[in-house]
Design a protein around this motif. Structure first.
Motif, PDB file in Angstrom:
ATOM      1  N   UNK A  47       6.111  13.767   0.125  1.00  0.00           N
ATOM      2  CA  UNK A  47       7.096  14.074   1.162  1.00  0.00           C
ATOM      3  C   UNK A  47       7.111  12.970   2.216  1.00  0.00           C
ATOM      4  N   UNK A  48       5.941  12.435   2.537  1.00  0.00           N
ATOM      5  CA  UNK A  48       5.855  11.311   3.479  1.00  0.00           C
ATOM      6  C   UNK A  48       6.544  10.082   2.897  1.00  0.00           C
ATOM      7  N   UNK A  49       6.244   9.758   1.634  1.00  0.00           N
ATOM      8  CA  UNK A  49       6.856   8.590   0.992  1.00  0.00           C
ATOM      9  C   UNK A  49       8.380   8.734   0.928  1.00  0.00           C
ATOM     10  N   UNK A 102       5.881   2.283   8.040  1.00  0.00           N
ATOM     11  CA  UNK A 102       4.489   2.663   8.286  1.00  0.00           C
ATOM     12  C   UNK A 102       4.314   4.076   7.745  1.00  0.00           C
ATOM     13  N   UNK A 103       3.452   4.213   6.725  1.00  0.00           N
ATOM     14  CA  UNK A 103       3.376   5.459   5.973  1.00  0.00           C
ATOM     15  C   UNK A 103       2.345   6.440   6.522  1.00  0.00           C
ATOM     16  N   UNK A 111       2.848   8.794  -7.457  1.00  0.00           N
ATOM     17  CA  UNK A 111       3.772   8.486  -6.369  1.00  0.00           C
ATOM     18  C   UNK A 111       5.209   8.551  -6.883  1.00  0.00           C
ATOM     19  N   UNK A 112       5.991   9.507  -6.399  1.00  0.00           N
ATOM     20  CA  UNK A 112       7.376   9.656  -6.870  1.00  0.00           C
ATOM     21  C   UNK A 112       8.277   8.540  -6.339  1.00  0.00           C
ATOM     22  N   UNK A 113       7.836   7.804  -5.322  1.00  0.00           N
ATOM     23  CA  UNK A 113       8.656   6.727  -4.758  1.00  0.00           C
ATOM     24  C   UNK A 113       8.731   5.553  -5.726  1.00  0.00           C
ATOM     25  N   UNK A 114       7.591   5.151  -6.327  1.00  0.00           N
ATOM     26  CA  UNK A 114       7.598   3.999  -7.236  1.00  0.00           C
ATOM     27  C   UNK A 114       7.140   4.360  -8.646  1.00  0.00           C
ATOM     28  N   UNK A 115       6.768   5.636  -8.872  1.00  0.00           N
ATOM     29  CA  UNK A 115       6.370   6.083 -10.196  1.00  0.00           C
ATOM     30  C   UNK A 115       4.948   5.738 -10.592  1.00  0.00           C
ATOM     31  N   UNK A 116       4.162   5.118  -9.711  1.00  0.00           N
ATOM     32  CA  UNK A 116       2.795   4.719 -10.042  1.00  0.00           C
ATOM     33  C   UNK A 116       1.838   5.896  -9.912  1.00  0.00           C
ATOM     34  N   UNK A 164       0.845  -1.198   0.000  1.00  0.00           N
ATOM     35  CA  UNK A 164       0.000   0.000   0.000  1.00  0.00           C
ATOM     36  C   UNK A 164       0.880   1.248   0.000  1.00  0.00           C
ATOM     37  N   UNK A 165       0.265   2.376  -0.313  1.00  0.00           N
ATOM     38  CA  UNK A 165       0.991   3.647  -0.280  1.00  0.00           C
ATOM     39  C   UNK A 165       0.059   4.744   0.202  1.00  0.00           C
ATOM     40  N   UNK A 166       0.648   5.756   0.803  1.00  0.00           N
ATOM     41  CA  UNK A 166      -0.147   6.887   1.282  1.00  0.00           C
ATOM     42  C   UNK A 166      -0.711   7.683   0.100  1.00  0.00           C
ATOM     43  N   UNK A 167      -0.004   7.707  -1.026  1.00  0.00           N
ATOM     44  CA  UNK A 167      -0.484   8.404  -2.225  1.00  0.00           C
ATOM     45  C   UNK A 167      -1.771   7.763  -2.727  1.00  0.00           C
TER      46      UNK A 167
END
Length: 546
Positions: free
Chosen positions: A72-74, A83-84, A33-38, A17-20
């Motif tokens: 920013x959180x990710x 834990x996001x 989501x800049x962390x995984x690009x999704x 899961x992601x916070x985005x």
């Protein structure tokens, strides 16, 4: 009674899961989501009435943009097990208008989360009621695609909260802090970097590894310089486990979760009251509320709803909820019929209980009256005894003094004659006679003084006073007899009311007898026996002259 629901779960990266994604879902927006690009696109999601972001004082202004905040959180979380965000779902009071719900939600989020340092992303969803396959229905249960005919009765809020506090510079704080081992004299203690800055002036020094021959020793910089040793490296000694950020520790505590649940109950009930509604909600479980016979429903969730829409089937969770609803409805109807059936019995029980309590109330009054009479009777006994003792004492003292004085006067008269008859030259004999006369006269004087003191103390100076006191004793004795008669009459009334107070014992049905006793106890607990009963039975009491 209103519906209470407040659930909390953690969005974890380890669960995929992601916070985005969560933020895009609750706001019905498209976020990348800049962390995984999704990219997560929920722009087609309907029935989202409101969304907003509330920030604490130290948060950067750019965090008002949803994508910036959650990226920013990710970015701040490096671990694959991070834990996001914290996700909270709350059932909103459907009896309130949308504006009232919005005001209630914002105030609750501000007071419980934002004021504590969390960034909050909140939204209100209100999807229409649907049938088992997810098609909207109206109030009559008919299928409809007209939004005006749909039944919107499930308003709820989604709240996404950040897991880290923000410092004065607008930066995310660490979830845990390194603890440096320090030494002062022979004492060794651990400090965080911030704590060490404050304690360094007190003589605390960090420990470093120094080379001592073939061995290494942990020493302070001053000790290493004293022994002329070389430092092995630049890293100070640290504790094996860091110190958890106290703010995060508090946010994650069970007590805080309980406070959030209780505070929502308080906030919603205050809103109900403010808008003149009788509805209330309760954060306690059915068991804690005493509703042990009812079964709480379970959360269906989006997965079950998706199944209904895809293959037209009813998932087990939906079937179970339908069964629970039918069972609870049957239970409530049975309870209503039960209360209607026993209404007449309850009326009889209540009236009987009032009669018993009236008897007990009168019994208590009679016993109190008897106690006062007996107390007054004892007082009369004491007064009669006291006066009688005084009379006897005075009489005895008068008689004794009278007789003793007669004897003394005869002796004095005898000795005076003897004194006059004795020759003048017999001085010794004459002197002895004078001493005897003097002693006897003193005895008479002492007796008279004692009588005077007794008269002063007892307020009796002659036989007439004695007669007055004796008359008073006779009057007290007459009162004493009348009081005894009143005590006997009161005893008879007490026996009569004791039989009435034990009226429940005469009821043949044990269940009714027990119910009467329980009703008596209940009325006593409500503290109405002294007021209401007196009003009900005041006429009877006056007629009886009690």
């Amino acid at each position: 009674m209103g519906i209470y629901h407040l659930s909390v779960n953690i969005i974890k990266r380890s669960e995929g899961r992601s916070s985005i994604a969560a933020a895009a879902y609750i706001s019905g927006s498209k976020l990348t989501n800049s962390y995984d690009g999704l990219t997560h696109d929920y722009t087609r999601k309907e029935h989202i009435q409101y969304s907003n972001i509330l920030l604490p004082q130290n948060a950067p202004i750019e965090y008002r943009k949803r994508e910036t905040l959650w990226n920013a959180v990710e970015k701040s979380e490096k671990s694959s097990k991070s834990q996001l965000a914290r996700s909270i779902v709350i059932a909103l009071p459907k009896e309130l208008s949308f504006e009232q719900q919005k005001e209630l939600l914002e105030q609750y989020v501000q007071d419980n989360f934002v004021s504590k340092g969390m960034c909050a992303d909140l939204a209100i969803h209100n999807p229409p009621k649907t049938n088992h396959v997810g098609i909207p229905i109206d109030e009559n249960g008919n299928l409809t695609h007209d939004p005006a005919q749909m039944n919107y009765n499930n308003p709820h809020a989604h709240i996404l909260l950040t897991m880290r506090p923000i410092d004065e510079k607008g930066k995310w704080e660490s979830k845990s802090q390194v603890v440096y081992m320090c030494k002062k004299g022979m004492e060794e203690k651990g400090f965080t970097a911030k704590e060490y800055k404050e304690c360094a002036s007190e003589g605390w020094e960090k420990l470093y590894s120094y080379i001592d021959g073939k061995k290494k020793r942990w020493l302070t910089a001053s000790e290493g310089e004293q022994f002329g040793l070389k430092r092995a490296n630049r890293s100070p000694k640290t504790a094996p486990f860091g110190k958890v950020n106290p703010i995060i520790e508090e946010w994650n505590s069970l007590d805080t979760l309980k406070a959030w649940r209780k505070n929502w109950e308080i906030a919603a009930n205050e809103a109900y009251k403010a808008y003149g509604l009788d509805e209330r909600i309760d954060s306690r479980s059915f068991a804690d509320q005493g509703r042990t016979d009812e079964i709480p429903s379970i959360h269906i969730g989006p997965a079950a709803s998706h199944i209904m829409m895809i293959d037209n089937s009813i998932p087990d969770r939906v079937s179970l909820n339908q069964y629970i609803g039918k069972y609870n409805n049957w239970l409530n109807r049975a309870a209503e019929r039960y209360h209607e059936t026993i209404e007449k019995i309850n009326t009889y029980i209540y009236n009987t209980a009032l009669n018993i309590l009236n008897a007990k109330n009168m019994l208590a009054k009679l016993k109190k009256k008897k106690s006062k009479l007996e107390s007054y009777n004892d007082k009369l006994d004491n007064e009669i005894s006291s006066y009688s003792s005084i009379i006897n004492l005075v009489k005895n003292e008068f008689n004794y003094a009278k007789q003793a004085n007669i004897v003394s006067k005869k002796k004095i008269e005898k000795w005076q004659k003897e004194y006059l008859a004795s020759p003048m030259f017999n001085t010794i004999h004459r002197k002895k006679l004078q001493e005897k006369i003097s002693r006897e006269e003193k005895k008479i004087v002492n007796r008279e003084e004692n009588l005077l003191l007794l008269e002063a103390n007892c307020n009796i100076s002659d036989e007439k006073d004695i007669e007055t006191v004796e008359a008073a004793v006779l009057e007290l004795t007459d009162k004493h007899e009348k009081i005894r008669e009143q005590i006997e009459k009161t005893d008879a009334s007490i026996r009569e009311y004791m039989e009435k107070a034990d009226m429940a014992a005469g009821i043949t049905d044990p269940m009714i007898r027990q119910a009467v006793q329980e009703e008596v106890d209940s009325i006593l607990e409500a503290n109405i026996s002294q007021n209401k009963l007196y009003m009900i039975y005041s006429t009877k009491e006056k007629q009886r002259g009690l």
